[in-house]
Design an enzyme around this catalytic site. Structure first.
Site, short mmCIF file in Angstrom:
data_model
loop_
_atom_site.label_atom_id
_atom_site.label_comp_id
_atom_site.label_asym_id
_atom_site.label_seq_id
_atom_site.Cartn_x
_atom_site.Cartn_y
_atom_site.Cartn_z
N VAL A 61 9.18 -3.00 -3.36
CA VAL A 61 10.53 -3.52 -3.12
C VAL A 61 11.11 -3.95 -4.46
CG1 VAL A 61 11.94 -5.22 -1.91
CG2 VAL A 61 9.88 -4.32 -0.82
N ALA A 90 0.81 -1.21 0.00
CA ALA A 90 0.00 0.00 0.00
C ALA A 90 0.85 1.27 0.00
CB ALA A 90 -0.93 -0.01 1.22
N ASP A 143 6.14 -8.92 16.51
CA ASP A 143 5.32 -9.40 15.39
C ASP A 143 6.01 -10.59 14.71
OD1 ASP A 143 3.11 -9.50 13.76
OD2 ASP A 143 3.82 -7.97 12.36
#
Length: 398
Positions: free
Chosen positions: A71, A67, A211
């Protein structure tokens, strides 16, 4: 600012591997800081407007997009070929500024709103000094305030993500649409050892990842696992355990530990250790021990109350030692849960062989290329192209 670019190490993978028999072997202390460049020259194709390079980097192909940016694989064209390849994450400053994240600051007793740009700058500060075989190295930050783009130059992890999640079956496999969930035993064991070693290093640096999940674990070409994506990372004082306590929840819900699901103070290191135990289940069995498709409230209740869903033949197929390790890491009571240092010395991990060596960057032992795109379908785009959703570098903020 930062290291001389010609002094960059080839890769953290060149650091000595842990003793396969479990003997203590620590890396030599290493001082590291990424380079910061505030004069950035983005180059575009005169006809198509596509980005072809930036400063010393030549864009080779797209690896994926999201979004807020994309890369790409780049070559750093300095000296004589063959040139070294990197991954370059290009983020749109305008899009990041539109993103908002709100959380409650317990110390100040107020709601705090952060933009995506502020979160990226926090991530840079977390990553800039990291240097270890099991964490992704940040080499250079391209941050010219006159341009819309922020560029992060990192290692090129040609092996992609450690595992891919299939929402239809709620399983993890080595590749998208893979023939069967889970990994072979040697690979699963190596990945888990690398994950534990990487987390121990981060915690020693006063960093909690928050995470940890298979999608945030990338694979180098020699099979070494690297911890990536520090957008949820938080810092603490390793000498003061109380500074590692948090009541807020970050990261992916199904990987939250029971105490966080209950709204209790959670030691962030224990949260990382719990998530590592879940990753071990994904590596070994291709499934989480809790249903990831449940609504958040039901999921949190299940994590707090239900016993982990493990294969009925776990002991018969893999032995009592692995069962004991998983059961201990997924203990509901954090005071009874082993720390990562204890996990690192577990009998099961002492049997893990070191990862294979490499011949050269981007090549297997037979000389063939091992590069595969990051993300889904990244290789389908033209080399050097940026998705239409990402503004071109000519869109500057002035």
């Amino acid at each position: 600012r930062g290291p001389c670019l010609t002094d960059w190490p080839m890769t953290a993978g060149d650091l000595p591997e842990p003793d396969p028999q479990g003997a203590d072997q620590q890396d030599q202390p290493r001082t590291w800081d990424c380079a910061f460049t505030d004069m950035v020259d983005w180059r575009e194709d005169d006809v198509t407007g596509r980005v072809t390079g930036v400063n010393d980097y030549s864009v080779e192909r797209s690896l994926g997009s999201g979004a807020f940016g994309t890369v790409v694989e780049v070559e750093r064209c300095v000296g004589d070929p063959p040139f070294r390849r990197f991954a370059l994450k290009i983020l749109s400053r305008k899009r990041l500024r539109k993103q908002r994240q709100t959380y409650f600051d317990e110390d100040q007793g107020v709601m705090v709103v952060q933009t995506g740009e502020e979160l990226v700058q926090q991530e840079i500060q977390v990553m800039r000094h990291l240097f270890h075989r099991n964490v992704v190295i940040l080499f250079e930050v391209l941050d010219d305030m006159s341009c819309d783009f922020i560029g992060l130059v990192t290692e090129l992890l040609s092996g992609g993500v450690s595992m891919v999640f299939d929402e239809a079956t709620c399983t993890f496999s080595a590749t998208k649409g893979g023939p069967s969930p889970g990994l072979d035993l040697p690979t699963a064991a190596r990945y888990f050892r690398d994950l534990v070693d990487g987390l121990l290093y981060l915690h020693d640096q006063g960093i909690a990842h928050r995470d940890i999940k298979p999608e945030n674990l990338l694979i180098y070409e020699n099979g070494t696992l690297r911890i990536s994506d520090y957008g949820c990372a938080d810092t603490f004082d390793p000498a003061d355990p109380t500074t590692a306590l948090r009541k807020d929840t970050k990261g992916t819900e199904v990987f939250h530990p029971p105490e966080a699901c209950a709204g209790l103070p959670c030691d962030m290191r224990q949260g990382d250790a719990w998530a590592a135990g879940l990753c071990l289940c994904c590596f070994m069995f291709g499934r989480l021990p809790f249903r990831p498709d449940l609504p958040p409230e039901a999921l949190y209740t299940s994590i707090q109350r239900d016993e982990p869903l493990l294969p009925a033949d776990l002991v018969e197929v893999h032995g009592e030692i692995l069962f004991q390790l998983i059961s201990a890491m997924l203990c509901k009571d954090p005071s009874e849960r082993p720390g990562l240092a204890e996990v690192a010395g577990h009998e099961w991990l002492k049997q893990v062989p070191p990862p294979p060596t490499i011949v050269g960057q981007g090549h297997q032992e037979d000389g063939s290329r091992s590069d595969v795109p990051h993300g889904d379908g990244g290789g389908e785009e033209d080399a050097g192209s940026l998705p239409a959703a990402v503004p071109t570098p000519s869109s500057s903020t002035g």
